[in-house]
Scaffold this motif. Structure first.
Motif, PDB file in Angstrom:
ATOM      1  N   LEU A   1       0.870  -1.172   0.000  1.00 48.10           N
ATOM      2  CA  LEU A   1       0.000   0.000   0.000  1.00 48.10           C
ATOM      3  C   LEU A   1       0.907   1.222   0.000  1.00 48.10           C
ATOM      4  N   GLY A   2       1.104   1.786  -1.174  1.00 49.66           N
ATOM      5  CA  GLY A   2       2.054   2.887  -1.283  1.00 49.66           C
ATOM      6  C   GLY A   2       3.473   2.356  -1.362  1.00 49.66           C
ATOM      7  N   GLU A   3       4.428   3.255  -1.136  1.00 52.94           N
ATOM      8  CA  GLU A   3       5.835   2.913  -1.328  1.00 52.94           C
ATOM      9  C   GLU A   3       6.451   2.235  -0.110  1.00 52.94           C
ATOM     10  N   HIS A   4       5.977   2.581   1.082  1.00 53.11           N
ATOM     11  CA  HIS A   4       6.638   2.104   2.297  1.00 53.11           C
ATOM     12  C   HIS A   4       5.698   1.324   3.217  1.00 53.11           C
ATOM     13  N   THR A   5       4.572   0.818   2.683  1.00 54.17           N
ATOM     14  CA  THR A   5       3.615   0.092   3.525  1.00 54.17           C
ATOM     15  C   THR A   5       3.348  -1.289   2.934  1.00 54.17           C
ATOM     16  N   PRO A   6       4.240  -2.237   3.174  1.00 54.92           N
ATOM     17  CA  PRO A   6       4.014  -3.597   2.668  1.00 54.92           C
ATOM     18  C   PRO A   6       2.960  -4.324   3.503  1.00 54.92           C
ATOM     19  N   VAL A   7       2.117  -5.098   2.832  1.00 55.00           N
ATOM     20  CA  VAL A   7       1.143  -5.957   3.511  1.00 55.00           C
ATOM     21  C   VAL A   7       1.749  -7.358   3.567  1.00 55.00           C
ATOM     22  N   VAL A   8       2.148  -7.765   4.771  1.00 46.84           N
ATOM     23  CA  VAL A   8       2.910  -8.998   4.954  1.00 46.84           C
ATOM     24  C   VAL A   8       2.249  -9.854   6.027  1.00 46.84           C
ATOM     25  N   ILE A   9       2.162 -11.154   5.782  1.00 49.68           N
ATOM     26  CA  ILE A   9       1.688 -12.103   6.785  1.00 49.68           C
ATOM     27  C   ILE A   9       2.911 -12.707   7.461  1.00 49.68           C
ATOM     28  N   PRO A  10       3.133 -12.440   8.749  1.00 49.35           N
ATOM     29  CA  PRO A  10       4.291 -13.051   9.426  1.00 49.35           C
ATOM     30  C   PRO A  10       4.083 -14.553   9.604  1.00 49.35           C
ATOM     31  N   LEU A  11       5.166 -15.302   9.534  1.00 46.80           N
ATOM     32  CA  LEU A  11       5.128 -16.753   9.676  1.00 46.80           C
ATOM     33  C   LEU A  11       5.997 -17.177  10.859  1.00 46.80           C
ATOM     34  N   PRO A  12       5.722 -18.351  11.424  1.00 50.98           N
ATOM     35  CA  PRO A  12       6.508 -18.798  12.586  1.00 50.98           C
ATOM     36  C   PRO A  12       7.959 -19.111  12.217  1.00 50.98           C
ATOM     37  N   VAL A  13       8.871 -18.565  13.006  1.00 51.30           N
ATOM     38  CA  VAL A  13      10.298 -18.877  12.879  1.00 51.30           C
ATOM     39  C   VAL A  13      10.650 -19.849  14.007  1.00 51.30           C
ATOM     40  N   ILE A  14      11.150 -21.008  13.658  1.00 51.28           N
ATOM     41  CA  ILE A  14      11.504 -22.037  14.641  1.00 51.28           C
ATOM     42  C   ILE A  14      12.969 -22.383  14.437  1.00 51.28           C
ATOM     43  N   MET A  15      13.797 -22.024  15.407  1.00 52.92           N
ATOM     44  CA  MET A  15      15.233 -22.234  15.321  1.00 52.92           C
ATOM     45  C   MET A  15      15.691 -23.184  16.427  1.00 52.92           C
ATOM     46  N   TYR A  16      16.694 -23.984  16.087  1.00 53.98           N
ATOM     47  CA  TYR A  16      17.291 -24.870  17.090  1.00 53.98           C
ATOM     48  C   TYR A  16      18.807 -24.757  17.014  1.00 53.98           C
ATOM     49  N   SER A  17      19.427 -24.631  18.164  1.00 50.94           N
ATOM     50  CA  SER A  17      20.884 -24.663  18.259  1.00 50.94           C
ATOM     51  C   SER A  17      21.249 -25.498  19.478  1.00 50.94           C
ATOM     52  N   PRO A  18      22.346 -26.244  19.421  1.00 47.86           N
ATOM     53  CA  PRO A  18      22.743 -27.062  20.584  1.00 47.86           C
ATOM     54  C   PRO A  18      22.931 -26.241  21.846  1.00 47.86           C
ATOM     55  N   ALA A  19      23.322 -24.981  21.699  1.00 45.49           N
ATOM     56  CA  ALA A  19      23.595 -24.153  22.875  1.00 45.49           C
ATOM     57  C   ALA A  19      22.328 -23.575  23.505  1.00 45.49           C
ATOM     58  N   HIS A  20      21.360 -23.189  22.664  1.00 47.46           N
ATOM     59  CA  HIS A  20      20.183 -22.490  23.174  1.00 47.46           C
ATOM     60  C   HIS A  20      18.903 -23.308  23.060  1.00 47.46           C
ATOM     61  N   GLY A  21      18.953 -24.471  22.417  1.00 51.02           N
ATOM     62  CA  GLY A  21      17.757 -25.285  22.277  1.00 51.02           C
ATOM     63  C   GLY A  21      16.819 -24.713  21.240  1.00 51.02           C
TER      64      GLY A  21
END
Length: 382
Positions: A67-87
């Motif tokens: 919508l215009g130049e600086h107003t993106p319409v975005v659906i956020p999605l789940p980010v699921i990260m795993y690392s041995p140090a932080h789980g």
């Protein structure tokens, strides 16, 4: 159920493909023909590579439109990260603010972040989530991205659609009976199912075994077809134009073929009916052919779908390329672009059906070839 299992199998493969520039406002400006101006007052040219690959690649959010130049319409999605140090760490992709801010020790890589930190694009591709320190610099810590990306979400939608369609058709048969003429969705799906069963599965898979493999071949066909058709919608995901997805589909086909093999098949591979000297050459060739068949399935589907999307986007981009040079030329080329795209969309609609059919048909052929010797067994049985 088979479709849902297929999606879970595809999940891990799709996370290896990285996505669009996490600057949707930049891509939108490029498509609108507007030139960006830097702080020094210099104008930036339209980055066609950014536009094309930004629309055909995977992403951690679903960018619909602007919508215009600086107003993106975005659906956020789940980010699921795993690392041995932080789980395991889970959050929504909106926390990254399109790659401008780190969150929970992770950063979404984009062109802005690479330029700010002086990083190489080959080592840090767009939309890759990396571990960072308090200063936002990469820690090179090993992390595993299990996120629900745009392609994964689209495949889940396709699986749900496929399940709903088949349950609706099954309910219609249960309610109306098999002897009554089909109506509605039932009349659309029934001829396709009968064609695939009688013209694809039965001619290629011998005897009573064809009934066993019919649900699998139909699932492969409809799953690819629905994803192909969804990919033609504006703002949709390019699922079957992603080589990670087609590689996973080819692997599923390969596994089904390997589970169908018997001693006659492997005997033909390692001891082909040829003179001994020829066997030494033919046996390795036959063995290599076992692995090149699924590779051909992978490349064929990926290349045809991706090429169609690139052509359509390229024709659309020509309008804005000409418009950036001269507004009149841009408007003048617009009718030509619309006409070409109408033709390409009709062609892509045909390709969507053809590629789904070819993948399912060749899968049935490979499974039938793996049952070599079964024809003779069925003949003796009769």
């Amino acid at each position: 159920m088979v479709a849902l299992v297929m999606v879970l199998g595809l999940h891990s493969f799709s996370n290896f493909s990285y996505a669009e520039e996490a600057h949707p406002e930049h891509a939108a400006a490029a498509l609108s023909g507007e030139e960006k101006h830097s702080e020094e007052g210099e104008s930036k040219k339209i980055d066609i590579k950014e536009v094309l690959f930004g629309h055909i690649s995977d992403a951690h959010d679903w960018h619909l439109f602007d919508l215009g130049e600086h107003t993106p319409v975005v659906i956020p999605l789940p980010v699921i990260m795993y690392s041995p140090a932080h789980g395991v760490t889970a959050f929504m992709s909106s926390r990254f603010e399109h790659g401008h801010q780190p969150y929970a020790g992770y950063q979404l890589v984009n062109a802005h972040y690479r330029a700010e930190k002086g990083l190489d694009e080959a080592a840090y591709p767009n939309n890759k989530v990396i571990a960072v320190d308090d200063n936002g610099m990469p820690t090179n810590e090993k992390v595993y991205d299990l996120s629900m990306t745009k392609n994964i979400t689209s495949m889940l939608i396709a699986a749900i659609l496929l399940t709903w369609i088949m349950l609706t058709v099954a309910k219609a048969y249960k309610t109306r009976g098999a002897k009554k003429a089909p109506k509605g969705l039932q009349s659309l799906i029934e001829p396709v199912i009968i064609f695939m069963r009688d013209e694809v599965v039965k001619p290629n898979i011998p005897g009573h075994r064809s009934a066993k493999y019919t649900p699998f071949i139909l699932t492969v066909f409809f799953f690819i077809l629905i994803n192909n058709l969804l990919g033609l919608l504006p703002g949709s995901a390019n699922v079957t134009g992603n080589i990670a997805v087609t590689a996973a589909l080819a692997l599923i086909s390969f596994m089904a073929t390997m589970f169908s093999t018997n001693k006659h098949f492997w005997g033909h591979i390692f001891n082909p009916p040829a003179p001994f000297g020829v066997k030494l050459i033919l046996a390795p060739v036959e063995l290599i052919g076992v692995f090149t068949k699924p590779i051909s399935l992978m490349i064929r589907l990926f290349a045809n779908i991706l090429a169609g999307h690139i052509i359509i986007l390229s024709i659309i981009s020509l309008v804005f390329i000409f418009g950036s040079m001269n507004r009149g030329i841009g408007y003048g080329f617009m009718p030509v672009s619309i006409a070409f795209n109408l033709v390409m969309m009709m062609l892509e609609l045909l390709v969507a059906f053809i590629q789904a059919f070819i993948f399912a048909n060749l899968t049935a052929v490979f499974i039938g070839q793996a049952m070599e010797g079964a024809h003779h067994e069925d003949g003796h049985h009769h």
